[in-house]
Design an enzyme around this catalytic site. Structure first.
Site, PDB file in Angstrom:
ATOM      1  N   GLN A  49       7.889   0.967  -1.648  1.00 47.73           N
ATOM      2  CA  GLN A  49       6.910  -0.095  -1.359  1.00 47.73           C
ATOM      3  C   GLN A  49       7.238  -1.382  -2.120  1.00 47.73           C
ATOM      4  O   GLN A  49       6.344  -2.174  -2.436  1.00 47.73           O
ATOM      5  CB  GLN A  49       5.492   0.386  -1.687  1.00 47.73           C
ATOM      6  CG  GLN A  49       4.926   1.352  -0.667  1.00 47.73           C
ATOM      7  CD  GLN A  49       4.861   0.755   0.730  1.00 47.73           C
ATOM      8  OE1 GLN A  49       4.681  -0.447   0.917  1.00 47.73           O
ATOM      9  NE2 GLN A  49       5.032   1.596   1.736  1.00 47.73           N
ATOM     10  N   SER A  50       8.493  -1.595  -2.420  1.00 51.78           N
ATOM     11  CA  SER A  50       8.870  -2.782  -3.196  1.00 51.78           C
ATOM     12  C   SER A  50       8.522  -4.079  -2.460  1.00 51.78           C
ATOM     13  O   SER A  50       8.998  -4.328  -1.352  1.00 51.78           O
ATOM     14  CB  SER A  50      10.373  -2.747  -3.467  1.00 51.78           C
ATOM     15  OG  SER A  50      10.810  -4.008  -3.951  1.00 51.78           O
TER      16      SER A  50
END
Ligand SMILES: *Cc1c(COP(=O)(O)O)cnc(C)c1O
Length: 333
Positions: free
Chosen positions: A73-74
């Site tokens: 989920q960067s």
């Protein structure tokens, strides 16, 4: 004071500064938020300012392929993909997932990586420990195809990326004059340290005496003090001034607050989610569960516990992260 590197232009600046009226009354201080969550390239938050400088350097070196890395989920990885699509550059992500597999149900940032057509190498948590080697081998294979790859480290929190928040600090000085407000304290989230380092450096180079305060959402303050000092060392090559006094000061005067990381990076507790809901209800502003929700909770708690005595006007930087919220399905439990 201009660094000797040209950024590419991707953002919508200046980002607005708003006052949280009800919370300010409640806390007896004026609490402002700088909406860097609106910065541009599809709501990329603080990553927009950083990537503008990273990609400025990449283009000046003739790069055509950008390689970067991060968690599934960067925000940073997804922001890099957005920016590369805007500029017509190729992009390759090295992404950490639990078992090194492509997620079956795509959501949040990972879904957007997919829509934006990012090329992705997935690594397991174990494999990711050696991600630098993997990135080097990806780089080599691009070089052998005659491409010109350029690497951006985790969060773009190296010297060049951090210039984005040096210039973000200058933007705040201009807004202060226009709004006729003096911010005594500027507070931001610390995830990998670049945002804080850039603001701190701006305050030093412009000889201001604002409190620049970072609230950590993962490791403790000692870890980040060292990290920020290293970033400041790296950034010195982009300025034509003597950094001796600045480096000395960075060894003793970094104000980094710990204790609000809760369960650790990207682990969201019920108390934290309740806090995010409370602020959303009170002010119509949404903080994210990974970064800003924890840090803003830290700021409010510190004020309630008698901190920030010398500050009347406090500016919190909303560094973004909205897409991360969409991977927390069980927000209410
Ligand atoms: C990356 C990120 C941060 C952390 O910023 P650093 O410069 O890495 O410390 C904070 N907030 C959000 C929403 C982010 O995506």
């Amino acid at each position: 004071m201009k660094p000797n590197i040209m950024p590419v232009s991707l953002g919508n600046y200046p980002t607005p500064i708003i006052k949280l009226e009800r919370l300010s009354k409640e806390l007896g201080k004026s609490i402002y938020v700088k909406r860097d969550d609106y910065s541009g390239i599809e709501l990329s938050g603080n990553k927009t300012r950083k990537i503008e400088y990273s990609l400025g350097e990449a283009l000046s070196k003739g790069a055509d392929t950008i390689i970067t890395c991060g968690a599934v989920q960067s925000n940073h990885a997804r922001a890099t993909v957005s920016a590369c699509r805007v500029l017509g550059l190729d992009v390759h992500l090295v992404i950490r997932t639990k078992y090194g597999k492509e997620p079956e149900g795509k959501e949040g940032n990972n879904l957007l990586d997919y829509i934006l057509g990012a090329k992705i190498t997935y690594l397991s948590e174990e494999e990711f420990k050696n991600h630098n080697e993997v990135i080097e081998s990806i780089k080599k294979s691009y070089l052998s195809e005659g491409k010109k790859p350029y690497l951006i480290p985790v969060g773009a929190s190296n010297g060049v990326g951090t210039l984005g928040y040096f210039s973000g600090y200058e933007e705040i000085l201009t807004q202060e004059r226009n709004l006729d407000i003096n911010f005594d304290s500027i507070v931001c989230t610390i995830g990998s340290g670049g945002t804080f380092a850039g603001l701190w450096l701006g305050n030093e180079i412009h000889n201001k005496s604002k409190n620049i305060i970072g609230i950590s959402i993962s490791e403790g303050p000692d870890y980040f003090k060292e990290k920020v000092q290293n970033i400041i060392k790296e950034i010195s090559i982009y300025f034509d001034i003597d950094f001796k006094d600045i480096l000395k000061k960075s060894e003793s005067s970094l104000d980094i607050v710990g204790g609000y990381q809760g369960g650790g990076y990207a682990i969201s507790t019920k108390e934290e989610r309740d806090f995010i809901e409370e602020i959303a209800l009170k002010e119509g502003i949404i903080f994210d569960p990974v970064y800003t929700g924890k840090a803003f909770r830290g700021l409010v708690s510190e004020i309630k516990n008698g901190g920030f005595q010398d500050s009347e006007n406090i500016l919190f930087i909303h560094t973004g992260g909205i897409f991360g919220s969409f991977s927390y399905h069980k927000f209410d439990s």
